[in-house]
Design a protein around this motif. Structure first.
Motif, PDB file in Angstrom:
ATOM      1  N   GLN A  52       0.390  -1.224   0.151  1.00  0.00           N
ATOM      2  CA  GLN A  52      -0.255   0.060   0.287  1.00  0.00           C
ATOM      3  C   GLN A  52       0.939   1.485  -0.052  1.00  0.00           C
ATOM      4  O   GLN A  52       0.750   2.352  -1.284  1.00  0.00           O
ATOM      5  N   VAL A  53       1.806   0.862   0.783  1.00  0.00           N
ATOM      6  CA  VAL A  53       2.691   2.335   0.877  1.00  0.00           C
ATOM      7  C   VAL A  53       3.833   2.537  -0.004  1.00  0.00           C
ATOM      8  O   VAL A  53       4.302   4.098  -0.733  1.00  0.00           O
ATOM      9  N   LYS A  55       2.446   2.381  -2.857  1.00  0.00           N
ATOM     10  CA  LYS A  55       1.546   3.652  -4.225  1.00  0.00           C
ATOM     11  C   LYS A  55       1.887   3.205  -5.493  1.00  0.00           C
ATOM     12  O   LYS A  55       1.967   4.552  -6.299  1.00  0.00           O
ATOM     13  N   LYS A  57       2.137   2.746  -9.727  1.00  0.00           N
ATOM     14  CA  LYS A  57       1.644   3.144 -10.842  1.00  0.00           C
ATOM     15  C   LYS A  57       1.095   1.885 -12.021  1.00  0.00           C
ATOM     16  O   LYS A  57       3.159   1.341 -12.393  1.00  0.00           O
ATOM     17  N   LYS A  79       0.303  -4.342  -9.796  1.00  0.00           N
ATOM     18  CA  LYS A  79       0.354  -2.814  -9.159  1.00  0.00           C
ATOM     19  C   LYS A  79       0.625  -2.428 -10.503  1.00  0.00           C
ATOM     20  O   LYS A  79       0.104  -1.695 -10.978  1.00  0.00           O
TER      21      LYS A  79
END
Ligand SMILES: C[S@@+](CC[C@H](N)C(=O)[O-])C[C@H]1O[C@@H](n2cnc3c(N)ncnc32)[C@H](O)[C@@H]1O
Length: 243
Positions: A52-53, A55, A57, A79
């Motif tokens: 999660q941290v 982030k 793209k 991700k």
């Protein structure tokens, strides 16, 4: 001749990597089941938080150092998608090939490379994210490895170090009992190897605590460094930004 620590033992620093290799050669086949047992599944939560941290793209370039059996590489690959790239690396062939087989079973064919974090075979300013989970503790020259991680990151890129750290004071006694009495017995029972799990407990005690690791990361060139304690400091996630 310089010496260093291998758990609580003092060894010639030229020999430490060989000792560490012995540990991971021995535990590779049972590594995942032992992780679940030892942490009572918590390592999955720590890694989910790290993801999660991160982030990430779609299209991002990621380097997973000491990637072992591939948990973070797998999560990161989902991700960044097909336009991004996750390079799954480790110094240990047994750990890396166990990980590669797991990734292939999930339909993920990631670039996989045996490499030493202290000498990364990648150009400067290349990755959006570099991660190292439960690996830094085992490295002989942590300062050199952290400088290498900083070098290969793009300016603005992020390093995530997930590692055992200093547990909160009220939990110390119970944690010591668990680490030094229970873990080696569990290792003996499940992996047929008490010594490697004794090394695990000792190496955690020898690893820099939260603030010391923050200082090391700043000295390695990270402009902004912060950390989050997880499970009362049993583990900490350090974040470094290359400015
Ligand atoms: C405890 S495992 C962690 C595996 C995985 N990242 C995870 O979180 O499950 C530690 C890994 O660090 C690797 N390692 C130790 N020294 C290293 C080095 N100098 N460079 C790269 N990897 C190293 C070991 O081979 C081992 O696979």
């Amino acid at each position: 001749m310089s010496s260093t620590h291998f758990g609580f033992k003092t060894v010639d620093e030229r020999d430490k990597a060989q000792h560490v290799r012995g540990v991971f050669d021995s535990v590779a086949a049972k590594y995942d089941v032992m992780n679940d047992l030892m942490s009572m599944g918590l390592h999955r939560v720590w890694k989910a938080y790290t993801t999660q941290v991160a982030k990430l793209k779609p299209g991002d370039q990621v380097l997973d150092i000491a990637g072992g059996t591939g948990d973070l590489s797998m999560a990161f690959a989902q991700k960044v998608g097909p336009t991004g790239r996750v390079v799954h690396t480790d110094i240990n062939e047994a750990m890396l090939s166990t990980g590669r087989n797991r990734l292939l079973d999930q339909g993920l064919a990631l670039p996989t490379l045996v490499c030493d974090a202290e000498q990364l075979p990648f150009p400067d300013d290349h990755f959006n994210l570099v991660s190292v989970a439960f690996g830094l503790r085992n490295m002989t020259h942590k300062d050199v490895a952290l400088k290498e991680m900083c070098r290969v990151l793009k300016p603005g890129g992020k390093l995530l170090v997930l590692e055992f750290s200093k547990v909160a004071k009220p939990l110390e006694k119970a944690y010591d009992w668990y680490s030094f009495k229970v873990l080696p017995q569990l290792g003996k029972l499940v992996a047929g190897d008490a010594d490697s799990y004794r090394y695990l407990a000792e190496s955690i005690r020898m690893h820099p605590g939260q603030e010391d690791l923050k200082t090391l990361m700043k000295s390695a060139g990270f402009g902004h460094v912060d950390f989050h304690n997880l499970s009362a400091g049993v583990v900490a996630l350090h974040m470094g930004i290359k400015c």
